[in-house]
Scaffold this active site. Structure first.
Site, PDB file in Angstrom:
ATOM      1  N   PHE A  10       0.821  -1.210   0.000  1.00 42.23           N
ATOM      2  CA  PHE A  10       0.000   0.000   0.000  1.00 42.23           C
ATOM      3  C   PHE A  10       0.860   1.268   0.000  1.00 42.23           C
ATOM      4  O   PHE A  10       0.930   2.001  -0.998  1.00 42.23           O
ATOM      5  CB  PHE A  10      -0.929  -0.071   1.210  1.00 42.23           C
ATOM      6  CG  PHE A  10      -1.755   1.150   1.483  1.00 42.23           C
ATOM      7  CD1 PHE A  10      -2.175   1.993   0.462  1.00 42.23           C
ATOM      8  CD2 PHE A  10      -2.152   1.443   2.782  1.00 42.23           C
ATOM      9  CE1 PHE A  10      -2.953   3.112   0.726  1.00 42.23           C
ATOM     10  CE2 PHE A  10      -2.928   2.547   3.061  1.00 42.23           C
ATOM     11  CZ  PHE A  10      -3.319   3.386   2.034  1.00 42.23           C
ATOM     12  N   LYS A  53      12.070 -10.278  -1.069  1.00 39.43           N
ATOM     13  CA  LYS A  53      12.588  -9.776   0.206  1.00 39.43           C
ATOM     14  C   LYS A  53      13.660 -10.693   0.804  1.00 39.43           C
ATOM     15  O   LYS A  53      14.602 -10.215   1.443  1.00 39.43           O
ATOM     16  CB  LYS A  53      11.449  -9.568   1.203  1.00 39.43           C
ATOM     17  CG  LYS A  53      10.799 -10.824   1.735  1.00 39.43           C
ATOM     18  CD  LYS A  53       9.684 -10.495   2.711  1.00 39.43           C
ATOM     19  CE  LYS A  53       9.099 -11.739   3.351  1.00 39.43           C
ATOM     20  NZ  LYS A  53      10.023 -12.428   4.277  1.00 39.43           N
ATOM     21  N   GLN A  75       9.255  -0.042   4.180  1.00 43.35           N
ATOM     22  CA  GLN A  75       7.813  -0.115   4.408  1.00 43.35           C
ATOM     23  C   GLN A  75       7.324  -1.557   4.558  1.00 43.35           C
ATOM     24  O   GLN A  75       6.172  -1.794   4.899  1.00 43.35           O
ATOM     25  CB  GLN A  75       7.066   0.538   3.240  1.00 43.35           C
ATOM     26  CG  GLN A  75       7.541   1.936   2.896  1.00 43.35           C
ATOM     27  CD  GLN A  75       7.324   2.911   4.026  1.00 43.35           C
ATOM     28  OE1 GLN A  75       6.235   2.988   4.593  1.00 43.35           O
ATOM     29  NE2 GLN A  75       8.356   3.673   4.366  1.00 43.35           N
ATOM     30  N   TYR A 139       1.862  -7.856  16.400  1.00 47.29           N
ATOM     31  CA  TYR A 139       2.306  -6.917  15.361  1.00 47.29           C
ATOM     32  C   TYR A 139       2.780  -5.621  16.014  1.00 47.29           C
ATOM     33  O   TYR A 139       3.876  -5.121  15.731  1.00 47.29           O
ATOM     34  CB  TYR A 139       1.175  -6.623  14.374  1.00 47.29           C
ATOM     35  CG  TYR A 139       1.431  -5.388  13.540  1.00 47.29           C
ATOM     36  CD1 TYR A 139       2.382  -5.398  12.522  1.00 47.29           C
ATOM     37  CD2 TYR A 139       0.740  -4.198  13.779  1.00 47.29           C
ATOM     38  CE1 TYR A 139       2.643  -4.255  11.768  1.00 47.29           C
ATOM     39  CE2 TYR A 139       0.989  -3.062  13.028  1.00 47.29           C
ATOM     40  CZ  TYR A 139       1.941  -3.096  12.022  1.00 47.29           C
ATOM     41  OH  TYR A 139       2.200  -1.964  11.280  1.00 47.29           O
ATOM     42  N   LYS A 143       6.697  -3.796  16.240  1.00 44.78           N
ATOM     43  CA  LYS A 143       7.016  -2.412  15.875  1.00 44.78           C
ATOM     44  C   LYS A 143       7.581  -1.653  17.076  1.00 44.78           C
ATOM     45  O   LYS A 143       8.552  -0.891  16.959  1.00 44.78           O
ATOM     46  CB  LYS A 143       5.761  -1.715  15.340  1.00 44.78           C
ATOM     47  CG  LYS A 143       5.294  -2.243  13.983  1.00 44.78           C
ATOM     48  CD  LYS A 143       6.309  -1.944  12.904  1.00 44.78           C
ATOM     49  CE  LYS A 143       5.811  -2.235  11.517  1.00 44.78           C
ATOM     50  NZ  LYS A 143       6.794  -1.907  10.473  1.00 44.78           N
ATOM     51  N   ASN A 166      -4.193   5.712  11.012  1.00 44.18           N
ATOM     52  CA  ASN A 166      -5.077   4.935  10.126  1.00 44.18           C
ATOM     53  C   ASN A 166      -4.977   5.445   8.698  1.00 44.18           C
ATOM     54  O   ASN A 166      -5.714   6.346   8.300  1.00 44.18           O
ATOM     55  CB  ASN A 166      -6.519   4.993  10.643  1.00 44.18           C
ATOM     56  CG  ASN A 166      -6.722   4.091  11.834  1.00 44.18           C
ATOM     57  OD1 ASN A 166      -6.280   4.405  12.939  1.00 44.18           O
ATOM     58  ND2 ASN A 166      -7.347   2.949  11.607  1.00 44.18           N
ATOM     59  N   VAL A 167      -4.084   4.843   7.943  1.00 46.58           N
ATOM     60  CA  VAL A 167      -3.810   5.288   6.578  1.00 46.58           C
ATOM     61  C   VAL A 167      -4.836   4.680   5.620  1.00 46.58           C
ATOM     62  O   VAL A 167      -5.189   3.509   5.731  1.00 46.58           O
ATOM     63  CB  VAL A 167      -2.389   4.889   6.145  1.00 46.58           C
ATOM     64  CG1 VAL A 167      -2.039   5.546   4.812  1.00 46.58           C
ATOM     65  CG2 VAL A 167      -1.365   5.285   7.215  1.00 46.58           C
ATOM     66  N   LYS A 175      -5.180  -5.640   0.551  1.00 49.22           N
ATOM     67  CA  LYS A 175      -5.105  -5.909   1.986  1.00 49.22           C
ATOM     68  C   LYS A 175      -6.324  -6.649   2.525  1.00 49.22           C
ATOM     69  O   LYS A 175      -6.337  -7.079   3.676  1.00 49.22           O
ATOM     70  CB  LYS A 175      -4.907  -4.598   2.759  1.00 49.22           C
ATOM     71  CG  LYS A 175      -3.568  -3.934   2.459  1.00 49.22           C
ATOM     72  CD  LYS A 175      -3.391  -2.641   3.221  1.00 49.22           C
ATOM     73  CE  LYS A 175      -3.275  -2.861   4.711  1.00 49.22           C
ATOM     74  NZ  LYS A 175      -2.987  -1.606   5.434  1.00 49.22           N
ATOM     75  N   VAL A 201     -18.786   1.036  21.959  1.00 47.26           N
ATOM     76  CA  VAL A 201     -17.985   0.250  22.897  1.00 47.26           C
ATOM     77  C   VAL A 201     -17.086   1.220  23.661  1.00 47.26           C
ATOM     78  O   VAL A 201     -16.832   2.336  23.197  1.00 47.26           O
ATOM     79  CB  VAL A 201     -17.148  -0.815  22.147  1.00 47.26           C
ATOM     80  CG1 VAL A 201     -16.034  -0.152  21.336  1.00 47.26           C
ATOM     81  CG2 VAL A 201     -16.570  -1.863  23.098  1.00 47.26           C
ATOM     82  N   ARG A 211     -10.758   7.695  15.257  1.00 45.23           N
ATOM     83  CA  ARG A 211      -9.429   7.322  14.778  1.00 45.23           C
ATOM     84  C   ARG A 211      -8.825   8.507  14.031  1.00 45.23           C
ATOM     85  O   ARG A 211      -9.544   9.339  13.476  1.00 45.23           O
ATOM     86  CB  ARG A 211      -9.507   6.124  13.818  1.00 45.23           C
ATOM     87  CG  ARG A 211      -9.964   4.818  14.453  1.00 45.23           C
ATOM     88  CD  ARG A 211      -8.863   4.159  15.265  1.00 45.23           C
ATOM     89  NE  ARG A 211      -9.300   2.911  15.871  1.00 45.23           N
ATOM     90  CZ  ARG A 211      -9.238   1.730  15.289  1.00 45.23           C
ATOM     91  NH1 ARG A 211      -8.771   1.627  14.056  1.00 45.23           N
ATOM     92  NH2 ARG A 211      -9.626   0.648  15.924  1.00 45.23           N
TER      93      ARG A 211
END
EC number: 5.1.3.20
Length: 317
Positions: A10, A53, A75, A139, A143, A166-167, A175, A201, A211
């Site tokens: 992305f 990779k 990235q 995850y 990071k 939040n891209v 994705k 919630v 967000r």
């Protein structure tokens, strides 16, 4: 020579596209094309070479790229917040990143990498400080761990990490379930005219969870600014600095199409305790470092994104 890891992903593919627009085609695209549909993200880009990779990291370790790279935009990562294979995540995200960091420091190569706002977990403040970092999944932990590792190094060249919030935007279609809500809401409106949002919630009303939604075009601009300012090192938040609700995104999609409505669905039990109901980037450090660019709101960027989506046809859709 420029390296972009995650180049078929992305943010990586958007970076390659913008580098092309700046006249740079001397780009080595690094990725894992096991999902062959990701090639569509690079099909309209100009690159000098493509490397898997695993092959790339072997060549880095073998010294094949010593003193040959100007900058690495790192990235590439497993970005699934629902992946709980910690051994895989540590090898793919943490160890891989460490290898590239040490290469960059030894070879006078700028290193600009993707961190994540997920490192903040359930925190109510989003400032680049250790006491506010509380990862809720493996995850986020991978990071967080690399950010901690970077902080402990005695750096000799530029190392800059960006904690993406939040891209959303073009080239995220591969994705699947991890694509942005803007992408999914658009599909839902096109399918049956209904945007499905979680019920309230953590004290939030239906669809009012907040967000920091940031347009990928703006994220790319921050990456490129760092490259053009090699004296800037550090870990920086990368968001708009202004949280918006899921309702805002849904309403922007509905307004674009001129049809549709919102339907609220029960909040999944499996996400309780592992879900960020509020995120908002504190941009103080990024601004102090000298970045002056503006960030588009949901109302400004969602129509641009949906204009792009209208021109695309994806495999399986």
């Amino acid at each position: 020579m420029i390296v972009v890891t995650g180049a078929a992903g992305f943010i990586g593919s958007n970076l390659v596209k913008q580098l092309n627009a700046m006249g740079r085609n001397d780009i080595i695209a690094v990725d894992d094309l096991t999902d062959g549909t990701q090639m569509f993200n690079l099909a309209d880009c100009e690159i000098a070479d493509y490397l898997d990779k695993d092959d790339f990291i072997k060549q880095i370790k073998a010294g094949d790229f010593d003193n040959k790279l100007e900058v690495i935009f790192h990235q590439g990562a497993c970005s699934s917040t629902t992946e709980w294979d910690g051994k895989f995540m540590m090898a793919n995200n943490f160890e891989y990143s460490k290898t590239l960091l040490h290469y960059s420091q030894a070879n006078n190569c700028q290193f600009i990498y993707a961190s994540s706002a997920s490192v903040y977990g359930g925190s109510e403040k989003f400032i680049e400080q250790r006491e506010l970092e509380k990862p809720l999944n493996v995850y986020a932990y991978s990071k967080f761990l690399f950010d901690q590792y970077v902080r402990q190094q005695k750096l000799t060249g530029q190392v800059a990490g960006l904690r993406y919030f939040n891209v959303y935007g073009p080239r995220e279609q591969h994705k699947g379930g991890m694509a942005s809500v803007a992408f999914h809401f658009n599909n839902q409106i096109n399918t049956n005219g209904v945007c499905r949002l979680f019920e309230g919630v953590d004290g939030y009303e239906n669809g009012q969870q907040l967000r920091d939604f940031v347009f990928v075009e703006d994220v790319v601009k921050v990456n490129l600014w760092l490259w053009q300012n090699p004296s800037v090192s550090g870990i920086y938040n990368c968001g708009t600095g202004q949280a918006q609700s899921f309702n805002d995104v849904a309403n922007a999609v509905i307004a674009y199409h001129g049809k549709g409505h919102i339907e609220y669905i029960p909040f999944p039990d499996k996400l309780k305790g592992a879900y960020q109901s509020y995120t908002q980037a504190d941009l103080t450090q990024l601004r102090a470092a000298g970045y002056q660019g503006e960030f588009k709101t949901v109302e400004q960027a969602v129509p641009e994104y949906l204009d792009w989506l209208k021109t695309q046809h994806f495999i399986g859709q």
